[in-house]
Write an enzyme that holds these catalytic residues in place. Structure first.
Site, PDB file in Angstrom:
ATOM      1  CG  ASP A  11      -1.722   1.214   1.427  1.00  0.00           C
ATOM      2  OD1 ASP A  11      -1.551   2.166   0.645  1.00  0.00           O
ATOM      3  OD2 ASP A  11      -2.548   1.229   2.354  1.00  0.00           O
ATOM      4  CE1 TYR A 236      -2.888  -1.005  11.763  1.00  0.00           C
ATOM      5  CE2 TYR A 236      -3.601   1.286  11.704  1.00  0.00           C
ATOM      6  CZ  TYR A 236      -3.699  -0.025  11.253  1.00  0.00           C
ATOM      7  OH  TYR A 236      -4.630  -0.339  10.287  1.00  0.00           O
ATOM      8  CE  LYS A 239      -5.120  -5.793  11.021  1.00  0.00           C
ATOM      9  NZ  LYS A 239      -4.619  -5.783  12.399  1.00  0.00           N
ATOM     10  CD  GLN A 249      -7.931 -28.612 -11.540  1.00  0.00           C
ATOM     11  OE1 GLN A 249      -8.283 -27.453 -11.628  1.00  0.00           O
ATOM     12  NE2 GLN A 249      -8.749 -29.575 -11.182  1.00  0.00           N
TER      13      GLN A 249
END
Ligand code: 13P
Ligand code: MG
Ligand code: MG
Length: 379
Positions: A11, A236, A239, A249
Site C-alpha cells: 500500500d 501501527y 494493516k 489441480q
C-alpha cells in the site's frame, strides 16, 4: 526449466482515504512491468489492486528472494509513492518502512509470496495452474482457516482422499509475534497433527500458515506473506493485508476445493483502524474499499503457465461470479450484526491486539487513576 512466481504487494497511497490507488499509480507500475519483460528481467507480469494495495504478480527464472526482482518491486512502489504524494493521496509510501531495503524487501514492509518449481510439464505436473489471493484490511492470519480446511479437511476438499493426496500436506506455521534472531517456524503434518495445527491456527493474530508442501511429491504448493507491519515498525502503520500464492489441480486441491471455505465469510481481525473483528468478503479484482464499514476483502485470480512461463494473457477472476453474490450478502449481514454492538466484547479486538496505540495510551492513563480501597471486612 525452473520457474519462480513472485507476488509482491504494498500500500503506497490511495484516493479519498484508504480506498484504492490512482490510475496514474497503477499505470506507472504497469509500464515498469512492461519494460522489465522487454529487458528480460521478467518473463511475464501483471499489476492488480485489491482495495488500496498494489500487487505485482511476476514470473521469472531468477529464483526466490532474488535481489534484482525485489529491487524492481521496491522501485515500482517508490515511483507509485511519488505519484501518490504528488496528488495528495492518503498514506503515500505507507508500507515502505525502511529507507532502502538490503537485498530483499522481506521485513521492509511489502508482502511477499514466492514459489520456485520445476516447470518441465511432465508427470506429476503436465500442466501448471495457480491462483493468487490478495486481501485488504486484515492481518496475515485471515487465511488460516480457509487454507487449513482446503489442505487438511476432506469435508471441504474431498480430493484429499485420492491416492495423490491421501498422505497429506506439511504446514510451515510461523509465530508472527516472535522475531528475535529470525523467523520462528514449526512444521506440522496433516492429517497426523490436525488438532495441534488447530491449537496454533485458531489464533489468527499470532500464528500464520507460511508455506505448505505435498508429502507425496515434496512439492512447494502454497506460499503466504506473513509479515506483521507493527512488528517491523514498532507501531501501527497500516494493516498487513496478506497475499497467498497457491498451485492447484491434479496432485493438489482443485480451485473449487480451495475456494469453498471462503463461502463462510469468516470473522477476521481488521476493518477500520485494524481494530475490529469483521467478516472477510470475497470481491472481484481491482475493487476499492467503499462499503458501509471498512470490511476486510479478498480477491482471487487463476492462471495457467505456458511452456515459456507466460501467464498474463488469460486468467480468471474467481470471485467475479454470481455464485459469490450470496456470500457477499452474508458477509454484509454478518458485518451489520457484529457491528451493532459497537465496541463491546468480541466486536473489537482485545487490547493486546488493538492497532491504534492511542486506545492503549488512554487505557493506561485510566489504570493509573484507579484507587485501592480496602473492603469493609478487612478494615
Ligand atoms: P490499510 O492498511 O489497508 O491502509 O488499512 C488501514 C486501516 O487502518 C483501515 O482503517
Ligand atoms: Mg492503506
Ligand atoms: Mg491496504
Amino acid at each position: 526449466m525452473k520457474i519462480t512466481l513472485s507476488v509482491i504487494k504494498a500500500d503506497v497511497g490511495s484516493v479519498g482515504g484508504h480506498t484504492l490507488p490512482t490510475p496514474d499509480m497503477m499505470n506507472s507500475a504497469k509500464e515498469n512491468v512492461k519494460k522489465a519483460i522487454k529487458n528480460t528481467l521478467l518473463i511475464d507480469g501483471l499489476v492488480t489492486h485489491t482495495g488500496d494495495d498494489i500487487c505485482l504478480i511476476m514470473s521469472h527464472t531468477k529464483g526466490s528472494d532474488n535481489p534484482d526482482i525485489h529491487k524492481f518491486a521496491w522501485d515500482c512502489f517508490i515511483q507509485a509513492t511519488k505519484l501518490a504524494d504528488d496528488c495528495g493521496c492518503y498514506g503515500a509510501g505507507q508500507d515502505l518502512l525502511v529507507d532502502a531495503p538490503s537485498a530483499n524487501v522481506r521485513g521492509a514492509g511489502p508482502g511477499v509470496a514466492e514459489i520456485t518449481f520445476d516447470h518441465t510439464r511432465k508427470d506429476p505436473r503436465p500442466a501448471e495452474s495457480f491462483m493468487i489471493f490478495a486481501a485488504d484490511k486484515c492481518g496475515p492470519g485471515a487465511y488460516n482457516l480457509p487454507i487449513f480446511l482446503a489442505f487438511a479437511d476432506p469435508m471441504y476438499c474431498a480430493g484429499l482422499m485420492l491416492p495423490k493426496m491421501i498422505k497429506g500436506f506439511s504446514f510451515e506455521i510461523i509465530d508472527m509475534e516472535e522475531t528475535k534472531g529470525g523467523d520462528h517456524i514449526i512444521t506440522l503434518h496433516a492429517p497426523k497433527d490436525y488438532y495441534k495445527m488447530a491449537i496454533l491456527l485458531r489464533d489468527n493474530e499470532r500464528f500464520g500458515i507460511k508455506a505448505i508442501y505435498s508429502q507425496t511429491y515434496n512439492e512447494h504448493v502454497v506460499s503466504l506473506s506473513t509479515d506483521r507491519l507493527h512488528a517491523i515498525a514498532g507501531k501501527y502503520t497500516g494493516k498487513d493485508d496478506p497475499v497467498a500464492l497457491i498451485r492447484n489441480q491434479g496432485i493438489f486441491p482443485a480451485p473449487e476445493e480451495i475456494l469453498s471455505p471462503f463461502a463462510k465469510a469468516h470473522y477476521v481481525g481488521g476493518d477500520a483502524r485494524g481494530s475490529h473483528n469483521m467478516p472477510l468478503m470475497p470481491v472481484p479484482i481491482n475493487t476499492g474499499v467503499a462499503g458501509i464499514y471498512c470490511l476486510p476483502i479478498v480477491s482471487c485470480l487463476g492462471f495457467s503457465l505456458t511452456r515459456e512461463g507466460k501467464f498474463s494473457n488469460f486468467y480468471i477472476d474467481f470471485f467475479d461470479n454470481p455464485a459469490w453474490d450470496l456470500v457477499r450478502l452474508r458477509a454484509q449481514e454478518k458485518a451489520i450484526e457484529i457491528r451493532s454492538q459497537g465496541w463491546s466484547g468480541p466486536a473489537m479486538l482485545p487490547y493486546s491486539e488493538l492497532e491504534y496505540s492511542g486506545f492503549k495510551d488512554t487505557l493506561e492513563s485510566l489504570l493509573e487513576q484507579f484507587e485501592v480501597r480496602k473492603s469493609e471486612s478487612k478494615k
